[in-house]
Design a protein around this motif. Structure first.
Motif, PDB file in Angstrom:
ATOM      1  N   GLN A 338      26.045  47.778  34.424  1.00  0.00           N
ATOM      2  CA  GLN A 338      27.354  48.093  34.632  1.00  0.00           C
ATOM      3  C   GLN A 338      28.486  48.675  33.604  1.00  0.00           C
ATOM      4  O   GLN A 338      28.156  48.268  32.316  1.00  0.00           O
ATOM      5  CB  GLN A 338      27.723  46.472  34.739  1.00  0.00           C
ATOM      6  N   GLU A 341      30.077  46.796  30.302  1.00  0.00           N
ATOM      7  CA  GLU A 341      29.731  45.392  30.170  1.00  0.00           C
ATOM      8  C   GLU A 341      29.469  45.196  28.496  1.00  0.00           C
ATOM      9  O   GLU A 341      29.189  44.066  28.291  1.00  0.00           O
ATOM     10  CB  GLU A 341      28.466  45.132  30.934  1.00  0.00           C
ATOM     11  N   TYR A 367      30.427  41.730  31.162  1.00  0.00           N
ATOM     12  CA  TYR A 367      29.922  41.959  32.416  1.00  0.00           C
ATOM     13  C   TYR A 367      30.832  41.075  33.471  1.00  0.00           C
ATOM     14  O   TYR A 367      31.172  40.102  33.213  1.00  0.00           O
ATOM     15  CB  TYR A 367      28.598  41.324  32.378  1.00  0.00           C
ATOM     16  N   SER A 368      30.968  41.736  34.603  1.00  0.00           N
ATOM     17  CA  SER A 368      31.884  41.128  35.535  1.00  0.00           C
ATOM     18  C   SER A 368      30.939  40.977  36.830  1.00  0.00           C
ATOM     19  O   SER A 368      30.193  41.958  37.323  1.00  0.00           O
ATOM     20  CB  SER A 368      32.913  41.991  36.009  1.00  0.00           C
ATOM     21  N   GLU A 369      31.045  39.814  37.590  1.00  0.00           N
ATOM     22  CA  GLU A 369      30.215  39.716  38.568  1.00  0.00           C
ATOM     23  C   GLU A 369      30.827  40.451  39.967  1.00  0.00           C
ATOM     24  O   GLU A 369      31.985  40.499  40.269  1.00  0.00           O
ATOM     25  CB  GLU A 369      30.263  38.352  39.328  1.00  0.00           C
ATOM     26  N   ASN A 372      33.480  39.387  43.265  1.00  0.00           N
ATOM     27  CA  ASN A 372      34.042  38.270  42.799  1.00  0.00           C
ATOM     28  C   ASN A 372      35.538  38.522  43.247  1.00  0.00           C
ATOM     29  O   ASN A 372      36.438  39.429  43.040  1.00  0.00           O
ATOM     30  CB  ASN A 372      34.033  38.132  41.419  1.00  0.00           C
ATOM     31  N   LYS A 376      37.985  36.562  38.300  1.00  0.00           N
ATOM     32  CA  LYS A 376      37.299  36.560  37.194  1.00  0.00           C
ATOM     33  C   LYS A 376      36.558  37.650  36.599  1.00  0.00           C
ATOM     34  O   LYS A 376      35.729  38.025  37.463  1.00  0.00           O
ATOM     35  CB  LYS A 376      36.351  35.042  37.384  1.00  0.00           C
ATOM     36  N   TYR A 377      37.031  38.160  35.300  1.00  0.00           N
ATOM     37  CA  TYR A 377      36.426  39.272  35.065  1.00  0.00           C
ATOM     38  C   TYR A 377      35.960  38.847  33.705  1.00  0.00           C
ATOM     39  O   TYR A 377      36.251  37.934  32.978  1.00  0.00           O
ATOM     40  CB  TYR A 377      37.477  40.274  34.788  1.00  0.00           C
ATOM     41  N   ASP A 378      35.056  39.709  33.314  1.00  0.00           N
ATOM     42  CA  ASP A 378      34.271  39.649  31.820  1.00  0.00           C
ATOM     43  C   ASP A 378      33.607  38.299  31.482  1.00  0.00           C
ATOM     44  O   ASP A 378      33.798  37.703  30.475  1.00  0.00           O
ATOM     45  CB  ASP A 378      35.158  39.933  30.734  1.00  0.00           C
ATOM     46  N   VAL A 379      32.882  37.877  32.605  1.00  0.00           N
ATOM     47  CA  VAL A 379      32.312  36.510  32.624  1.00  0.00           C
ATOM     48  C   VAL A 379      31.252  36.635  31.802  1.00  0.00           C
ATOM     49  O   VAL A 379      30.662  35.682  31.070  1.00  0.00           O
ATOM     50  CB  VAL A 379      31.973  36.023  33.905  1.00  0.00           C
TER      51      VAL A 379
END
Length: 382
Positions: A338, A341, A367-369, A372, A376-379
């Motif tokens: 990604q 990420e 990394y972002s799902e 989503n 919620k980003y950069d989980v």
């Protein structure tokens, strides 16, 4: 804006080089002091790499991943170490096994990169420090890896700046030996030319020790290759790793060659031996940060220890991890999936599945799902 190949080569005074992920060698005698670059590049490069640091929770995740069994922390017997405020004590940590190998000789090596050293380094403030901490509350002793002030050349001009160099930003130890490494990636080297024109280079530097009484300095980018277009902004020591046996030192320098990055391999037992390093690549690898992170392990079952090196902005921002032999020849690579990420931001190695081989654990904190819808980003993921 990306510089054209023609302009880049003219600025570097080097011939075109499209070699990618090759290894070069040099003699340790070639790493003489440089006479370095401009001041503006040093300021931008110092902030450029550290601005991308993310919370240390990921490091805890990587450490916990090395255990395949659950466990409980012995809360009544925990140990607390606290030092002076505003020193960033605990910014880096490493377990240290003493020469005897017994449990009572084990300790914790802790970095405090903003510790004020003016009491024992003349003309230097907040150079950073390293502590050796024991297994009881408050049992932390300052280890003076460097007690000298700024050095001068034969003309009496100051040729380096140790203030705010962040010694202790990186600490590392060998698994089965007593080698300790402490680095100051913001160390600045400079000199005055005969016309008194100042040049500054944030080349970084590292120190090694086995008995914490004798120390050796290793600064691979303090050469004549000044300037951010070469090795002047390399920030050596941004990452570092020691071999399991304590006979080899690896130093990451993510600021070399327009921040392509570079990694060095040293024979600690015989410093006069050949120094190995990764080579400059083509312009497509600019701003890739090779050497941002690293860890050692046997990843290809050949009975020899390898070095895994993080390159979190490589492969077109997908992120990349390069696995090399000790002499910096490439074995294989991993690429993220990604864009953005930061694949390779943090690395760890241990035998997770119990098959006798080291497993490589790679962190991607940005990394972002996909899909989503909750904002919620950069989980992150490992």
């Amino acid at each position: 804006m990306q510089l054209s190949t023609t302009k880049r080569q003219r600025e570097r005074h080097l011939p075109p080089n499209n070699t990618k992920n090759n290894a070069t060698t040099s003699n340790s005698s070639a790493h003489a002091c440089s006479y370095s670059s401009n001041n503006n590049s040093s300021v931008s490069s110092i902030t450029k790499l550290y601005s991308s640091r993310v919370p240390l929770l990921l490091l805890l995740v990587l450490l916990l991943a090395c255990s395949s069994h659950g466990y409980n922390i012995d809360l009544p017997s925990y140990v607390t170490h606290v030092r002076e405020p505003n020193t960033m004590f605990g910014f880096s940590i490493a377990l240290h096994k003493g020469a005897s190998g017994y449990a009572q000789s084990n300790s914790l090596i802790v970095g405090a990169p903003k510790f004020d050293t003016s009491s024992y380094q003349q003309g230097v403030v907040e150079a950073g420090a390293v502590f050796k901490c024991g297994m009881s509350d408050g049992d932390c002793n300052l280890v003076k890896f460097d007690s000298s002030g700024n050095h001068r050349n034969t003309y009496g001009d100051v040729i380096e700046r140790k203030s705010y160099q962040w010694l202790g930003a990186t600490v590392s130890t060998s698994r089965d030996n007593d080698l300790i490494v402490a680095c100051a990636p913001r160390y600045v080297f400079h000199t005055m030319t005969p016309n008194k024109s100042l040049r500054y280079d944030p080349v970084g530097t590292c120190f090694t020790s086995r008995n914490l009484t004798h120390f050796n300095e290793v600064s691979p980018c303090r050469t004549n290759n000044w300037g951010y277009h070469r090795q002047g902004s390399c920030q050596a020591g941004f990452s570092a790793a020691a071999s399991t046996r304590g006979d080899r030192l690896y130093i990451g320098a993510p600021g070399s060659w327009y921040w392509q990055g570079q990694t060095y391999s040293y024979d600690v037992t015989r410093p006069e031996n050949q120094v190995y390093s990764t080579a400059e690549s083509s312009s497509q690898d600019d701003d890739s940060y090779l050497g941002y992170s690293m860890t050692t392990g046997n990843f290809n079952d050949d009975r020899f220890e390898d070095i895994a090196i993080g390159m979190p902005r490589g492969a077109g921002l997908l992120g990349k991890v390069v696995v090399n032999h000790w002499n910096m020849t490439n074995i294989f690579n991993f690429t993220g999936h990604q864009i953005g990420e930061y694949f390779g931001y943090a690395l760890a190695a241990c035998d997770v599945d119990g098959n006798g081989l080291d497993d490589l654990i790679i962190g991607a904190p940005m990394y972002s799902e996909p899909g989503n819808v909750e904002g919620k980003y950069d989980v992150g993921r490992v």
